[in-house]
Enzyme design. Structure first.
Site, PDB file in Angstrom:
ATOM      1  CG  ASP A 191      -1.978   0.974   1.177  1.00  0.00           C
ATOM      2  OD1 ASP A 191      -2.606   1.047   0.110  1.00  0.00           O
ATOM      3  OD2 ASP A 191      -2.200   1.700   2.168  1.00  0.00           O
ATOM      4  CG  LEU A 272     -10.341   8.564   1.330  1.00  0.00           C
ATOM      5  CD1 LEU A 272     -10.570   9.758   2.213  1.00  0.00           C
ATOM      6  CD2 LEU A 272     -11.275   8.606   0.143  1.00  0.00           C
ATOM      7  NE  ARG A 273      -1.549   5.945   1.951  1.00  0.00           N
ATOM      8  CZ  ARG A 273      -1.183   5.139   2.936  1.00  0.00           C
ATOM      9  NH1 ARG A 273      -0.877   3.901   2.671  1.00  0.00           N
ATOM     10  NH2 ARG A 273      -1.145   5.571   4.161  1.00  0.00           N
ATOM     11  N   GLY A 274      -5.994   5.538  -2.724  1.00  0.00           N
ATOM     12  CA  GLY A 274      -6.212   5.197  -4.125  1.00  0.00           C
ATOM     13  C   GLY A 274      -6.625   6.403  -4.938  1.00  0.00           C
ATOM     14  CB  THR A 277      -2.242   7.132  -5.863  1.00  0.00           C
ATOM     15  OG1 THR A 277      -2.062   7.008  -4.470  1.00  0.00           O
ATOM     16  CG2 THR A 277      -0.978   6.798  -6.574  1.00  0.00           C
TER      17      THR A 277
END
Lengths: 334, 560
Positions: A191, A272-274, A277
């Protein structure tokens, strides 16, 4: 030591090259993970990237590559060196490295011979403002992984051991490569990588022949080969610099943000990193291509590399996650 | 391949290494210690350029240089010690099969740096599961096997040094034709060699061969020989010809001599098929099995949940001990100082100026206690009777356990037994995707060689222990053994053997669980579990949760 193989001379592997260029434009993406078979040019690409990166300005002799005196940690020698331009650091983190080497530790020689308590900076200090490259990242020992996770997250290396209490900035782009046949990567580490690429040996005979031909030319007629590709490498470097400058001006339409969110919910990506990015890498791609705003086409092209490793996945599911992302992207974006 | 041919091949590889050490990098030799290997090593040291002998326990300091703590203390100033790899050299690594992954990674990086280092792996592995690290073998041009070569067959020697020197001087003149690149690359692909390092190394070898033969460009013989030398040990498939239906190992391998005599008549372009025959002739029989075994066999590291083990790098701290710093162990500063403290007044009488006087004997090293990795061996009964009953459910249960193994970062291995014997489907690995794939492709049918399955499990467990893993066995069977170890039928004899092997396993004190997959569980199965010292669980009454709990409890017993 000879100059590394030129980046632009790498045949095929477009996804990998795109991912690397995107991290060069936007270091905040969080690095690239390259997974694939042996002998597919993973290490070659990483080393080639180093030559492509614009140099950084730093105080001469600064152990953490600091540019300004106030960034220099208090344990370091006084930051009075001249400002010099140095290539962006690309630091190798070998397997089997000890914790001391990574974080830095008490300088044992000085402690024993002179009775002084000084800090000997480790690889994390050297990688600050640059790249940290881990080959065979999936075979890295767990305690080193834990350590990296923490530092990659906070951007700061904290050493509390042997009577030392030291902290220094450690912001780096993590580049990992490995062979999935040899072991899985911990999901937590997975991740932390912004982008992930799967590389395969090219199956097309012509392409393979071209690779060998170029590699052979590189090895036997080094000077002429490098001269031939230097111009193309310079063009990519200029494009990266231009994209860095243009990046703040690229607009992000609300529709695109909505698309990002829809895509990530549809894929069931955690956190929410998706979305972040995806948006950042699409913006970097738009800047690289000179577009004024992010379009769905940009999203479509970065979605596989930004999302494929973020799927909430069944460890036993062998269906290619890249295929799933592409299929869903088609569904969502039409 | 006869012993003499293997020796000739070894000599050829050595000559080429003498001509182009930078490009060809080195070789991997499988040979037990003995006069033949001794002779090979003698020749190895006659090659030009510095050679250094290293060993698998080499520390980073010794390899790359670093501070020499003992000398530093003795002299009171910083003393650097040069590493073996600081200068370009040919590194000779005996007992290469014991190379720990971290050293393999370092050496691989060293070779990639293209600073002129060579590497000779002397692999003394006795068993198929032992092997020098693939990452290193892959980077070296040649793979040799002198296990079958006798002393009488190893009489030929290298070309005269003057010839080799002349060839080396001639090497930069060699020009390649673009077709050579195409031929060798296409050939590598037909042998199923994915890595692109192989054709590159073959090109280098072809060049060196041309130089050795004082030609300006490699001819067909050079290409063929280069392909033989570089591709034979890498092949993962033998290209199938339309008319070649019989398996390779039934026909005796054609003698390379007659082969080249045949091809001499065909001038100009040699057809690819001819090249293929030449390389295929050198592929050792049983190659495919060896590949299966070798794949994924690699000492992977990581903190596991297995038995305790003492180490010097991580884990729960133990009291420190005196020792010599070797670059890997960490010095316990506080304990070292504490140990040196009482002596300070005495030591200061002799010298002045130094604040603390520490002698090498004061140094204390840290020790830690860690847990070794756990290996879960699945022995799955895929016989007809089990398939009829509930092979699918057994597979489901294994998948469940696999998911659990994933969460615990355990290694898994898969053994299937059916028909006349047991087969290792998946050697110990952490790649669960592979485990699942092999399991899904597992066919059912045939008799139940229970004893063979247990024995395979026991062998694997013993090997795993040797590599520092902590094995546990999960046996899934209906317990209806009807094939004995020698392949003969008969229920009573087969059961009797199964009990005997179970006793052997029990003596290994291998934690085990037996999952009974039969529709109606027979008392014999429970008795077998008792003989194994295993926990018994009948699948008909076991739901997913019960299986996981049972397996966890059994496995956790290992950790205690």
């Amino acid at each position: 030591m000879t100059a590394p193989y030129p980046f632009s001379a790498i045949v095929g592997q477009d996804q990998m090259k795109r991912a690397m260029i995107l991290t060069a434009i936007e270091p905040g993406l969080g690095g690239v993970l390259v997974f694939g078979d042996r002998g597919t040019g993973k290490s070659t690409a990483v080393r080639a990237l180093a030559a492509l990166l614009p140099p950084i300005r730093m105080i001469e002799g600064s152990p953490t590559n600091a540019e300004r005196a106030e960034d220099s940690p208090d344990w370091a020698p006084p930051p009075d060196g001249a400002i010099v331009e140095r290539p962006t650091p690309v630091v190798d983190l070998p397997l089997g490295v000890t914790e001391d080497r990574v974080t830095g530790a008490l300088d044992i020689e000085r402690a024993l011979t002179r009775g002084e308590k000084t800090f000997e900076p480790g690889l994390l200090a050297r990688a600050n403002r640059g790249y940290l490259y881990i080959d065979e990242v999936n075979l890295l020992e767990d305690h080193i992984v834990d350590l990296l996770l923490d530092v990659a997250q906070s951007g700061e290396n904290v050493v509390e051991r042997e009577g030392l209490s030291i902290r220094h900035p450690a912001r780096f782009v993590l580049v990992g490569s490995g062979n999935p046949e040899e072991g899985e990567l911990r999901p937590q580490l997975l991740d932390r990588f912004g982008l992930s690429v799967e590389v395969r040996s090219p199956t097309d005979i012509e392409e393979r022949i071209e690779i060998i031909r170029r590699r052979d030319a590189y090895e036997t007629d080094n000077a002429a080969f490098l001269a031939h590709w230097r111009a193309e490498d310079a063009a990519i470097r200029d494009a990266i610099l231009a994209a860095r400058a243009a990046k703040p001006d690229v607009t992000t339409p609300d529709d695109i943000l909505r698309d990002c969110a829809t895509l990530c919910t549809a894929l069931g990506a955690d956190g929410l990193r998706g979305e972040l990015t995806l948006m950042r890498s699409a913006r970097a791609l738009a800047a690289y291509e000179g577009a004024a705003a992010i379009t769905r086409d940009h999203l479509r092209r970065v979605a596989p590399i930004a999302l494929s490793h973020r799927l909430r996945r069944d460890p036993l599911d062998e269906a290619g996650s890249v295929t799933r992302v592409i299929r869903l992207t088609e569904d969502v974006l039409g | 391949m006869s012993g003499a041919a293997a020796w000739a091949r070894a000599l050829r590889a050595l000559s080429l290494l003498a001509i182009d050490p930078e490009g060809l990098r080195g070789l991997h030799l499988r040979a037990r210690a003995g006069p033949v290997r001794q002779r090979f090593e003698t020749l190895l040291f006659t090659l030009p350029g510095p050679a250094r002998r290293i060993h698998p326990d080499l520390s980073d300091t010794a390899l790359f240089g670093g501070a020499d703590v003992a000398a530093t203390l003795a002299q009171g100033r910083l003393v650097w010690q040069e590493g073996l790899a600081t200068q370009p050299a040919r590194l000779i690594l005996p007992m290469a099969e014991r190379t720990p992954p971290h050293l393999a990674a370092r050496l691989a990086q060293l070779l990639d740096r293209e600073a002129g280092h060579g590497l000779i792996l002397l692999d003394e592995s006795a068993e198929e599961t032992e092997r020098a690290p693939d990452a290193l073998i892959e980077r070296l041009a040649f793979g040799l096997d002198l296990n079958e070569t006798g002393w009488q067959q190893a009489q030929a020697t290298l070309p005269a040094p003057a010839d080799l020197d002349a060839a080396r001087a001639h090497l930069p003149e060699i020009r390649l034709h673009p077709d050579h690149i195409a031929t060798l690359t296409a050939l590598a692909a037909r042998f199923g060699i994915d890595s692109l390092r192989a054709p590159l190394l073959a090109l280098r070898a072809a060049r060196a061969l041309a130089a050795l033969n004082m030609r300006d460009t490699p001819n067909d013989d050079d290409l063929r020989e280069a392909a033989e030398l570089v591709f034979a040990h890498r092949a993962t498939q033998i290209p199938q010809e339309e008319d070649e239906a019989e398996p390779q190992d039934d026909t005796p391998p054609p003698d390379p001599e007659t082969d080249s005599a045949d091809t001499d008549e065909t001038q100009g372009d040699i057809p690819d098929d001819m090249l293929i025959d030449a390389v295929a002739a050198l592929i050792p029989p049983g190659l495919m099995e060896r590949l299966q075994n070798a794949r994924g066999v690699r000492g992977m590291r990581g903190a596991g949940a297995g038995a305790r083990r003492k180490g010097n790098r991580r884990g729960r701290p133990l009291p420190s001990r005196p020792g010599k710093p070797d670059g890997r162990a960490r010095i316990d500063i506080v304990a070292t100082l504490r140990n040196a403290a009482p002596w300070q007044p005495l030591r200061r009488q002799g010298e002045s100026g130094a604040r603390v006087i520490i002698h090498p004997s004061d140094i204390r090293l840290r020790r830690f206690e860690t847990r070794s990795d756990r290996l879960l061996i699945f022995a799955v009964d895929a016989s007809g009777s089990a398939a009829m009953a509930r092979l699918a459910e057994a597979k489901g249960a294994v998948e469940l356990l696999l998911a659990q193994a994933y969460a615990r970062r355990d290694h898994v291995a898969l053994i299937a037994f059916r028909g006349s014997g047991a087969e290792l489907l998946l050697p110990p690995t952490r790649s669960l995707v592979q485990a699942k794939r092999r399991l899904a492709g597992l066919p059912g049918g045939g008799g139940t060689p229970l004893a063979a399955g247990l024995l395979a499990g026991a062998t694997l467990a013993a090997q795993a222990r040797g590599r520092g893993l902590d094995p546990a066995l999960a046996l899934l069977t209906d317990g209806r053994a009807n094939v004995a170890l020698d392949g003969s039928g008969g229920r009573a004899a087969a059961m009797q053997e199964a009990y005997e092997v179970a006793g052997y396993l029990r003596a290994l004190s291998l934690p085990a669980i037996l999952i009974d997959t039969s529709a109606r569980s027979a008392p014999e199965t429970a008795q077998l579990a008792h003989g194994l010292g295993a926990q018994y669980l009948a699948l008909p009454r076991a739901d997913a949760n019960r299986i996981s709990t049972a397996v966890s409890t059994t496995l956790d017993a290992t950790a205690r």
